[in-house]
Design a protein around this motif. Structure first.
Motif, mmCIF file in Angstrom:
data_model
loop_
_atom_site.group_PDB
_atom_site.id
_atom_site.type_symbol
_atom_site.label_atom_id
_atom_site.label_comp_id
_atom_site.label_asym_id
_atom_site.label_seq_id
_atom_site.Cartn_x
_atom_site.Cartn_y
_atom_site.Cartn_z
ATOM 1 N N VAL A 25 9.498 14.226 63.300
ATOM 2 C CA VAL A 25 10.922 14.574 63.285
ATOM 3 C C VAL A 25 11.603 13.880 64.457
ATOM 4 C CG1 VAL A 25 12.603 16.440 63.417
ATOM 5 C CG2 VAL A 25 10.471 16.784 62.158
ATOM 6 N N VAL A 26 12.387 12.865 64.143
ATOM 7 C CA VAL A 26 13.058 12.077 65.180
ATOM 8 C C VAL A 26 14.362 12.733 65.609
ATOM 9 C CG1 VAL A 26 14.054 9.833 65.765
ATOM 10 C CG2 VAL A 26 12.041 9.970 64.270
ATOM 11 N N ASP A 27 15.157 13.162 64.622
ATOM 12 C CA ASP A 27 16.442 13.812 64.911
ATOM 13 C C ASP A 27 16.780 14.740 63.748
ATOM 14 O OD1 ASP A 27 17.338 12.141 62.846
ATOM 15 O OD2 ASP A 27 17.918 10.583 64.272
ATOM 16 N N ASP A 28 18.028 15.209 63.705
ATOM 17 C CA ASP A 28 18.442 16.162 62.677
ATOM 18 C C ASP A 28 18.569 15.548 61.287
ATOM 19 O OD1 ASP A 28 18.462 18.228 64.437
ATOM 20 O OD2 ASP A 28 20.608 18.129 64.865
ATOM 21 N N THR A 29 18.381 14.228 61.177
ATOM 22 C CA THR A 29 18.423 13.588 59.862
ATOM 23 C C THR A 29 17.022 13.411 59.271
ATOM 24 O OG1 THR A 29 18.325 11.349 60.799
ATOM 25 C CG2 THR A 29 20.515 12.340 60.519
ATOM 26 N N SER A 30 16.012 13.819 60.010
ATOM 27 C CA SER A 30 14.627 13.660 59.557
ATOM 28 C C SER A 30 14.246 14.742 58.547
ATOM 29 C CB SER A 30 13.665 13.717 60.750
ATOM 30 O OG SER A 30 13.940 12.691 61.675
ATOM 31 N N ASP A 31 13.610 14.316 57.480
ATOM 32 C CA ASP A 31 13.093 15.274 56.501
ATOM 33 C C ASP A 31 11.763 15.846 56.999
ATOM 34 O OD1 ASP A 31 15.241 14.677 54.886
ATOM 35 O OD2 ASP A 31 14.135 13.222 53.674
ATOM 36 N N VAL A 32 11.413 17.008 56.485
ATOM 37 C CA VAL A 32 10.146 17.637 56.856
ATOM 38 C C VAL A 32 9.347 17.886 55.578
ATOM 39 C CG1 VAL A 32 9.030 19.612 57.941
ATOM 40 C CG2 VAL A 32 11.206 18.767 58.842
ATOM 41 N N ARG A 33 8.083 17.497 55.592
ATOM 42 C CA ARG A 33 7.230 17.724 54.428
ATOM 43 C C ARG A 33 5.823 18.089 54.905
ATOM 44 N NH1 ARG A 33 3.733 15.528 50.581
ATOM 45 N NH2 ARG A 33 4.317 16.038 48.419
ATOM 46 N N CYS A 34 5.286 19.173 54.316
ATOM 47 C CA CYS A 34 3.959 19.616 54.730
ATOM 48 C C CYS A 34 3.276 20.290 53.539
ATOM 49 C CB CYS A 34 4.075 20.592 55.900
ATOM 50 S SG CYS A 34 2.555 20.790 56.836
ATOM 51 N N ALA A 35 1.991 19.994 53.335
ATOM 52 C CA ALA A 35 1.241 20.564 52.220
ATOM 53 C C ALA A 35 0.069 21.384 52.743
ATOM 54 C CB ALA A 35 0.749 19.457 51.304
ATOM 55 N N PHE A 36 -0.239 22.476 52.036
ATOM 56 C CA PHE A 36 -1.312 23.378 52.453
ATOM 57 C C PHE A 36 -2.205 23.709 51.266
ATOM 58 C CE2 PHE A 36 2.586 24.310 54.766
ATOM 59 C CZ PHE A 36 2.188 24.198 56.091
ATOM 60 N N ALA A 37 -3.453 23.966 51.548
ATOM 61 C CA ALA A 37 -4.399 24.490 50.552
ATOM 62 C C ALA A 37 -4.857 25.853 51.047
ATOM 63 C CB ALA A 37 -5.589 23.556 50.388
ATOM 64 N N ILE A 38 -4.734 26.858 50.198
ATOM 65 C CA ILE A 38 -5.097 28.215 50.585
ATOM 66 C C ILE A 38 -6.610 28.376 50.467
ATOM 67 C CG2 ILE A 38 -4.798 30.664 50.047
ATOM 68 C CD1 ILE A 38 -2.023 29.967 49.014
ATOM 69 N N ALA A 39 -7.247 28.724 51.568
ATOM 70 C CA ALA A 39 -8.710 28.798 51.620
ATOM 71 C C ALA A 39 -9.273 29.837 50.663
ATOM 72 C CB ALA A 39 -9.162 29.102 53.046
ATOM 73 N N ARG A 40 -8.528 30.890 50.406
ATOM 74 C CA ARG A 40 -9.020 31.988 49.578
ATOM 75 C C ARG A 40 -9.391 31.534 48.168
ATOM 76 N NH1 ARG A 40 -4.697 34.546 49.527
ATOM 77 N NH2 ARG A 40 -3.964 33.969 47.452
ATOM 78 N N ASP A 41 -8.512 30.728 47.551
ATOM 79 C CA ASP A 41 -8.744 30.345 46.151
ATOM 80 C C ASP A 41 -8.425 28.882 45.855
ATOM 81 O OD1 ASP A 41 -6.022 30.430 46.415
ATOM 82 O OD2 ASP A 41 -5.725 32.161 45.118
ATOM 83 N N GLY A 42 -8.050 28.118 46.873
ATOM 84 C CA GLY A 42 -7.799 26.704 46.665
ATOM 85 C C GLY A 42 -6.429 26.372 46.087
ATOM 86 N N THR A 43 -5.562 27.371 45.905
ATOM 87 C CA THR A 43 -4.215 27.094 45.415
ATOM 88 C C THR A 43 -3.406 26.367 46.484
ATOM 89 O OG1 THR A 43 -3.540 29.320 46.107
ATOM 90 C CG2 THR A 43 -4.152 29.017 43.804
ATOM 91 N N ARG A 44 -2.328 25.723 46.057
ATOM 92 C CA ARG A 44 -1.579 24.853 46.968
ATOM 93 C C ARG A 44 -0.158 25.343 47.197
ATOM 94 N NH1 ARG A 44 -2.176 20.120 42.915
ATOM 95 N NH2 ARG A 44 -1.780 21.982 41.641
ATOM 96 N N VAL A 45 0.351 25.008 48.383
ATOM 97 C CA VAL A 45 1.743 25.257 48.728
ATOM 98 C C VAL A 45 2.279 24.001 49.410
ATOM 99 C CG1 VAL A 45 3.365 26.625 50.096
ATOM 100 C CG2 VAL A 45 1.406 27.746 49.020
ATOM 101 N N ILE A 46 3.408 23.495 48.921
ATOM 102 C CA ILE A 46 4.028 22.308 49.502
ATOM 103 C C ILE A 46 5.439 22.673 49.946
ATOM 104 C CG2 ILE A 46 4.795 19.932 49.104
ATOM 105 C CD1 ILE A 46 2.652 19.727 46.925
ATOM 106 N N PHE A 47 5.726 22.405 51.207
ATOM 107 C CA PHE A 47 7.049 22.693 51.765
ATOM 108 C C PHE A 47 7.773 21.392 52.058
ATOM 109 C CE2 PHE A 47 9.796 23.058 55.494
ATOM 110 C CZ PHE A 47 10.689 24.037 55.075
ATOM 111 N N GLU A 48 9.046 21.335 51.651
ATOM 112 C CA GLU A 48 9.862 20.152 51.908
ATOM 113 C C GLU A 48 11.249 20.570 52.354
ATOM 114 O OE1 GLU A 48 8.370 16.657 48.945
ATOM 115 O OE2 GLU A 48 9.438 18.335 48.005
ATOM 116 N N LEU A 49 11.764 19.894 53.352
ATOM 117 C CA LEU A 49 13.124 20.126 53.829
ATOM 118 C C LEU A 49 13.887 18.813 53.746
ATOM 119 C CD1 LEU A 49 15.352 21.816 55.161
ATOM 120 C CD2 LEU A 49 14.363 21.228 57.391
ATOM 121 N N ASP A 50 14.917 18.793 52.907
ATOM 122 C CA ASP A 50 15.775 17.615 52.769
ATOM 123 C C ASP A 50 16.915 17.765 53.762
ATOM 124 O OD1 ASP A 50 17.700 15.727 52.014
ATOM 125 O OD2 ASP A 50 17.034 15.755 49.929
ATOM 126 N N ALA A 51 16.848 17.025 54.867
ATOM 127 C CA ALA A 51 17.838 17.168 55.935
ATOM 128 C C ALA A 51 19.230 16.731 55.483
ATOM 129 C CB ALA A 51 17.402 16.356 57.151
#
Length: 218
Positions: A20-46
């Motif tokens: 994240v360089v400044d307030d115009t930077s997008d944020v994207r992060c992906a996760f795998a849940i250890a319990r059952d392997g399901t996924r969650v992907i978070f994205e922020l369009d600045a």
């Protein structure tokens, strides 16, 4: 974006902040849940100032929304929810509720009619006994025995139907909880209130709309 990235780093031990360089930077992060392997992907369009959460289940999305709102100290959050497979399954649950509710009314009417017949047979049997009409008494008590067996079968049907109805209503309540967890604060409360009202009104279309768009869609 910077604040969101810091929360992600602190909560999930990621390194989003360095991208994240400044307030115009997008944020994207992906996760795998250890319990059952399901996924969650978070994205922020600045640019549009819009965040999206993609998850395999509505429950996982709700857990992420709740953690994010608490972590970022948000007062409320309004969201749009779209989980086609879960909504299709929910439609089947609602059809089961409708079918079992209709069946319940039919069974109650049938049981009431049988109960009235039993009462009439008891009176007839006792009258025959008092008049010492043994043949009529035996016939009346035989009919009463058969009718009692029919009543037992009807009560068993009512019990089975009631169990199925309660099970389906439990699934409806779980959907209400999952859908509300995808919102936060006043928007979550409004969604719960609107969904329960739609269930009471038996308005399936409205219920689907509220699950997707929240209490404002009522």
């Amino acid at each position: 974006p910077a604040r969101v990235a810091e929360w992600l780093d602190h909560t999930f031990r990621t390194n989003c902040s360095k991208f994240v360089v400044d307030d115009t930077s997008d944020v994207r992060c992906a996760f795998a849940i250890a319990r059952d392997g399901t996924r969650v992907i978070f994205e922020l369009d600045a640019t549009r100032n819009v965040a999206s959460i993609r998850a395999d289940t509505m429950a996982d999305a709700g857990v992420f929304v709740d953690a994010m709102c608490v972590g970022l100290e948000l007062i409320s959050l309004k969201t749009e929810v779209d989980f086609p497979i879960e909504m299709e399954e929910f439609g089947e649950v609602l059809r089961t509720v409708e079918m079992r509710d209709q069946r319940r009314a039919t069974l109650i009417a049938e049981t009431a009619e049988s109960s009235n017949q039993v009462k009439a047979l008891i009176i007839h049997a006792e009258d025959s006994r008092i008049l010492r009409d043994l043949a009529a008494t035996r016939t009346a008590y035989g009919d009463l025995f058969d009718m009692n067996k029919e009543l037992m079968v009807e009560h068993a049907k009512r019990f089975e139907n009631h169990a199925d109805l309660v099970g389906a209503l439990t699934q409806v309540n779980k959907m209400i909880q999952r859908a509300s967890k995808c919102r936060f604060g006043k928007h979550a409360a409004a969604a719960v209130k609107a969904m329960r009202k739609a269930v009471k009104e038996k308005n399936t279309q409205k219920l689907f709309r509220i699950v997707r768009f929240g209490g404002d869609a009522e």
